[in-house]
Design a protein around this motif. Structure first.
Motif, short mmCIF file in Angstrom:
data_model
loop_
_atom_site.label_atom_id
_atom_site.label_comp_id
_atom_site.label_asym_id
_atom_site.label_seq_id
_atom_site.Cartn_x
_atom_site.Cartn_y
_atom_site.Cartn_z
N ILE A 76 0.83 -1.18 0.09
CA ILE A 76 -0.11 0.08 0.01
C ILE A 76 0.88 1.40 0.05
N PHE A 77 0.68 2.07 -1.16
CA PHE A 77 1.47 3.01 -1.18
C PHE A 77 0.52 4.26 -0.56
N LYS A 78 0.87 5.03 0.16
CA LYS A 78 -0.09 6.25 0.75
C LYS A 78 0.39 7.57 0.55
N ASP A 96 5.70 10.03 0.21
CA ASP A 96 4.78 8.92 0.46
C ASP A 96 5.12 7.79 1.47
N GLU A 97 4.27 6.88 1.76
CA GLU A 97 4.67 5.88 2.63
C GLU A 97 4.30 4.52 2.06
N LEU A 98 5.14 3.65 2.08
CA LEU A 98 4.76 2.15 1.45
C LEU A 98 4.87 1.17 2.88
N SER A 99 3.39 0.76 2.96
CA SER A 99 3.43 -0.35 4.09
C SER A 99 3.05 -1.86 3.34
N LEU A 100 4.03 -2.61 3.63
CA LEU A 100 3.91 -4.36 3.06
C LEU A 100 3.33 -4.96 4.07
N TYR A 101 2.56 -5.86 3.73
CA TYR A 101 1.89 -6.84 4.68
C TYR A 101 1.75 -8.31 4.10
N HIS A 102 1.80 -9.35 4.80
CA HIS A 102 1.83 -10.68 3.82
C HIS A 102 0.91 -11.49 4.92
N ARG A 103 0.47 -12.43 4.46
CA ARG A 103 -0.24 -13.79 5.02
C ARG A 103 0.47 -14.71 5.20
N ARG A 104 0.44 -15.38 6.17
CA ARG A 104 1.30 -16.75 6.56
C ARG A 104 0.56 -17.81 5.78
N HIS A 105 1.45 -18.60 5.33
CA HIS A 105 0.81 -19.80 4.67
C HIS A 105 1.46 -21.24 5.40
N LEU A 106 0.58 -22.22 5.03
CA LEU A 106 1.19 -23.60 5.75
C LEU A 106 2.60 -23.99 5.01
N THR A 107 3.02 -23.26 3.88
CA THR A 107 4.12 -23.73 3.26
C THR A 107 5.33 -23.34 4.08
#
Length: 291
Positions: free
Chosen positions: A240-242, A280-291
């Motif tokens: 997300i670039f804000k 601007d501000e960049l926020s990076l998110y991730h979702r955990r996986h079973l891998t």
């Protein structure tokens, strides 16, 4: 452990006289599944598995997702204003974010195997969807447009460059042949899918991309495709670039009436980092996986 474009690496290691192998992960490819490591052990070579495994999963998340889940790693990139608007209807303000943020977005393209946008973005922006960072032009990803009813203009920059840079348009399986022909004559590859409530099944589109070896997919574009990814639970990574400016009632909200924090919570996304990119501000998110 298998014969592909090259002979098995396990045999080469044995011939080279290697005494010890340190390995992060076992390859989930069904043609391998640890067989290479067993071959090494059977020949008396010491094998240590699992060193820096978490770090390796981060590096290989696209490959692991494709092999284990049958879908590429999906990254959604959005540029929003401080009041969480996606775009403005002011024709004099095409960009929300600054030059450095846009350059960072092009770097994301260079790190992806495919870039996907909806036809709405094509109609409003006439994008080229290539990487335009100096020195990385040859790292442009496969260009894909989600266009149920083939509304992409034949004179768009995407179609007119299709013979030089591959363009894939995902459309409805019910599209008439006479409507398809001009696109195919311009070098466009058409992939046809079933529709759900008038929209293409993005899960099926991603499965088709995985089948052709695509590990990482970057989604850019408008609210419709972003909301579809959220609804189907397909987002693995969210960039997300804000921008600091507010747009107000001249803008289009990113996720209808839902605030961004609620979307992030619903998807169980974990924040990796925040980064200042010019104004601007960049926020990076991730979702955990079973891998």
């Amino acid at each position: 452990a298998h014969h592909g474009q090259t002979p098995p690496c396990a045999e080469a290691l044995i011939k080279a006289g290697i005494a010890r192998v340190v390995c992060a992960l076992s390859d989930p490819d069904t043609r391998v599944k640890g067989q290479g490591l067993e071959i090494l052990r059977a020949r008396g070579i010491s094998v240590k598995l699992g060193v820096a495994a978490d770090e390796a999963r981060q590096v290989l998340h696209g490959y692991l997702s494709r092999k284990i889940h049958g879908k590429p790693h999906v990254q959604l990139k959005l540029a929003i204003s401080s009041d969480e608007m996606l775009a403005t209807n002011d024709p004099d303000k095409r960009w929300i974010t600054g030059t450095l943020a846009r350059d960072r977005g092009h770097l994301m393209r260079a790190c992806s195997d495919a870039i996907v946008v909806g036809v709405g973005t094509v109609l409003s922006d006439d994008p080229e969807l290539t990487c335009r960072l100096s020195g990385l032009e040859n790292r442009s990803p496969l260009r894909v447009v989600i266009d149920t009813n083939l509304r992409t203009p034949l004179n768009s920059r995407l179609v007119t460059s299709a013979k030089q840079t591959t363009l894939v348009i995902a459309c409805s399986e019910k599209t008439q042949q006479d409507k398809q022909r001009p696109f195919e004559e311009n070098g466009v590859e058409l992939l046809k899918f079933a529709c759900r409530s008038g929209h293409l099944d993005l899960t099926a589109v991603l499965a088709k991309l995985a089948a052709r070896g695509i590990n990482r997919v970057l989604f850019e574009g408008g609210a419709q495709i972003a909301n579809s990814l959220v609804k189907d639970g397909l987002i693995d990574e969210f960039a997300i670039f804000k921008a600091p400016a507010r747009i107000g009632n001249k803008g289009y909200p990113a996720f209808a009436s839902k605030p961004l924090k609620q979307i992030i919570d619903e998807l169980s996304l974990v924040e990796d980092y925040k980064l200042t990119v010019g104004p601007d501000e960049l926020s990076l998110y991730h979702r955990r996986h079973l891998t």
